[in-house]
Write a protein that holds these residues in place. Structure first.
Motif, short mmCIF file in Angstrom:
data_model
loop_
_atom_site.label_atom_id
_atom_site.label_comp_id
_atom_site.label_asym_id
_atom_site.label_seq_id
_atom_site.Cartn_x
_atom_site.Cartn_y
_atom_site.Cartn_z
N LEU A 65 0.81 -1.23 0.00
CA LEU A 65 0.00 0.00 0.00
C LEU A 65 0.84 1.28 0.00
CD1 LEU A 65 -2.93 -0.82 2.44
CD2 LEU A 65 -2.94 -0.83 -0.06
N CYS A 66 1.94 1.27 0.72
CA CYS A 66 2.71 2.51 0.88
C CYS A 66 3.78 2.72 -0.17
CB CYS A 66 3.34 2.55 2.26
SG CYS A 66 2.11 2.63 3.58
N TYR A 67 4.21 1.64 -0.82
CA TYR A 67 5.26 1.77 -1.83
C TYR A 67 4.82 1.26 -3.20
CZ TYR A 67 8.41 3.02 1.90
OH TYR A 67 8.99 3.66 2.95
N GLY A 68 3.66 0.63 -3.28
CA GLY A 68 3.20 0.09 -4.55
C GLY A 68 4.15 -0.94 -5.12
N ASP A 69 4.88 -1.59 -4.25
CA ASP A 69 5.86 -2.58 -4.66
C ASP A 69 5.38 -3.94 -4.21
OD1 ASP A 69 8.11 -3.79 -5.61
OD2 ASP A 69 9.45 -3.02 -4.06
N TYR A 70 5.06 -4.78 -5.15
CA TYR A 70 4.55 -6.11 -4.81
C TYR A 70 5.65 -6.95 -4.20
CZ TYR A 70 2.55 -10.74 -5.24
OH TYR A 70 2.08 -11.99 -4.98
N ILE A 71 5.36 -7.45 -3.03
CA ILE A 71 6.26 -8.43 -2.42
C ILE A 71 5.45 -9.69 -2.21
CG2 ILE A 71 7.70 -6.68 -1.35
CD1 ILE A 71 6.34 -7.52 1.32
N GLU A 72 6.11 -10.77 -2.19
CA GLU A 72 5.45 -12.06 -2.15
C GLU A 72 5.03 -12.47 -0.74
OE1 GLU A 72 8.16 -11.32 -3.80
OE2 GLU A 72 7.64 -11.68 -5.88
N ALA A 73 4.79 -11.52 0.13
CA ALA A 73 4.41 -11.82 1.52
C ALA A 73 3.12 -12.61 1.60
CB ALA A 73 4.28 -10.52 2.31
N CYS A 74 2.24 -12.46 0.63
CA CYS A 74 0.96 -13.16 0.69
C CYS A 74 1.05 -14.61 0.21
CB CYS A 74 -0.11 -12.41 -0.10
SG CYS A 74 0.18 -12.36 -1.87
N PHE A 75 2.16 -15.00 -0.40
CA PHE A 75 2.26 -16.36 -0.97
C PHE A 75 2.01 -17.47 0.05
CE2 PHE A 75 4.94 -15.67 -5.07
CZ PHE A 75 3.94 -14.87 -5.57
N PRO A 76 2.56 -17.42 1.26
CA PRO A 76 2.26 -18.49 2.21
C PRO A 76 0.77 -18.58 2.54
CG PRO A 76 4.11 -17.20 2.99
CD PRO A 76 3.54 -16.48 1.81
N PHE A 77 0.10 -17.45 2.59
CA PHE A 77 -1.34 -17.44 2.89
C PHE A 77 -2.13 -18.03 1.73
CE2 PHE A 77 0.28 -13.28 4.78
CZ PHE A 77 0.71 -13.89 5.94
N LEU A 78 -1.73 -17.71 0.51
CA LEU A 78 -2.40 -18.25 -0.67
C LEU A 78 -2.16 -19.75 -0.80
CD1 LEU A 78 -1.55 -15.49 -3.31
CD2 LEU A 78 -3.52 -15.60 -1.78
N ALA A 79 -0.96 -20.18 -0.47
CA ALA A 79 -0.62 -21.60 -0.61
C ALA A 79 -1.43 -22.48 0.34
CB ALA A 79 0.87 -21.80 -0.36
N ARG A 80 -1.76 -21.99 1.51
CA ARG A 80 -2.49 -22.82 2.47
C ARG A 80 -4.00 -22.65 2.41
NH1 ARG A 80 -0.82 -19.34 7.64
NH2 ARG A 80 -2.43 -17.77 7.46
N LEU A 144 -13.28 -14.44 6.14
CA LEU A 144 -14.27 -15.51 6.31
C LEU A 144 -13.62 -16.89 6.35
CD1 LEU A 144 -17.10 -14.21 3.95
CD2 LEU A 144 -17.11 -14.25 6.47
N SER A 145 -12.67 -17.12 5.48
CA SER A 145 -11.99 -18.41 5.44
C SER A 145 -11.21 -18.67 6.73
CB SER A 145 -11.05 -18.47 4.24
OG SER A 145 -10.39 -19.70 4.18
#
Length: 155
Positions: A65-80, A144-145
């Motif tokens: 949100l603050c830098y508009g730079d995508y980091i893969e921090a969400c990948f572990p959440f998406l994987a599970r 919700l999940s």
């Protein structure tokens, strides 16, 4: 007009690809990370928001949100979480269609804070609507999940 947007992106200008980059990566990833902060998955005996995912989610939300730079921090959440993963894909598709089919050209860029990406974009109203979809769909499905997952774990 050049047939692709690559030359514009090289020089830091506004483009459809820059807009899609920001919406489909940064904003969806931020929504997925925010869901982990609002309703973290945790063991029954853990304190709220003290789970091991909190730091990763906070960092991902902040940078997206603050830098508009995508980091893969969400990948572990998406994987599970296949529901969250599907929500990110759906949000990416929906916001992409929203900007690609707008009456007038919608152009922005990544690598700016979210408010600046909207304010400096060619169509702020359309960018705002698309950003809300990109952020809120993964956020809502993720919350919700995670709540559902915690309830199942208690049984």
């Amino acid at each position: 007009n050049h047939p692709t947007n690559h030359p514009r992106m090289e020089h830091g200008g506004m483009s459809l690809l820059g807009t899609l980059d920001w919406l489909t990566l940064c904003m969806t990833g931020a929504g997925a990370c925010a869901a982990q902060l609002i309703a973290p998955r945790r063991a029954e005996n853990e304190e709220p928001k003290l789970g091991k995912d909190t730091g990763l989610a906070r960092r991902g939300l902040f940078l997206n949100l603050c830098y508009g730079d995508y980091i893969e921090a969400c990948f572990p959440f998406l994987a599970r979480d296949s529901w969250l993963d599907a929500a990110v894909y759906a949000a990416s598709g929906l916001c992409g269609v929203m900007v690609a089919t707008a009456e007038e050209s919608v152009r922005s860029t990544a690598y700016l804070a979210a408010p600046l990406a909207v304010a400096l974009g060619s169509r702020p109203r359309e960018l705002t609507k698309a950003a809300v979809v990109a952020f809120c769909l993964p956020l809502a499905i993720g919350v919700l999940s995670n709540i559902w997952s915690r309830r199942r774990a208690r049984r």
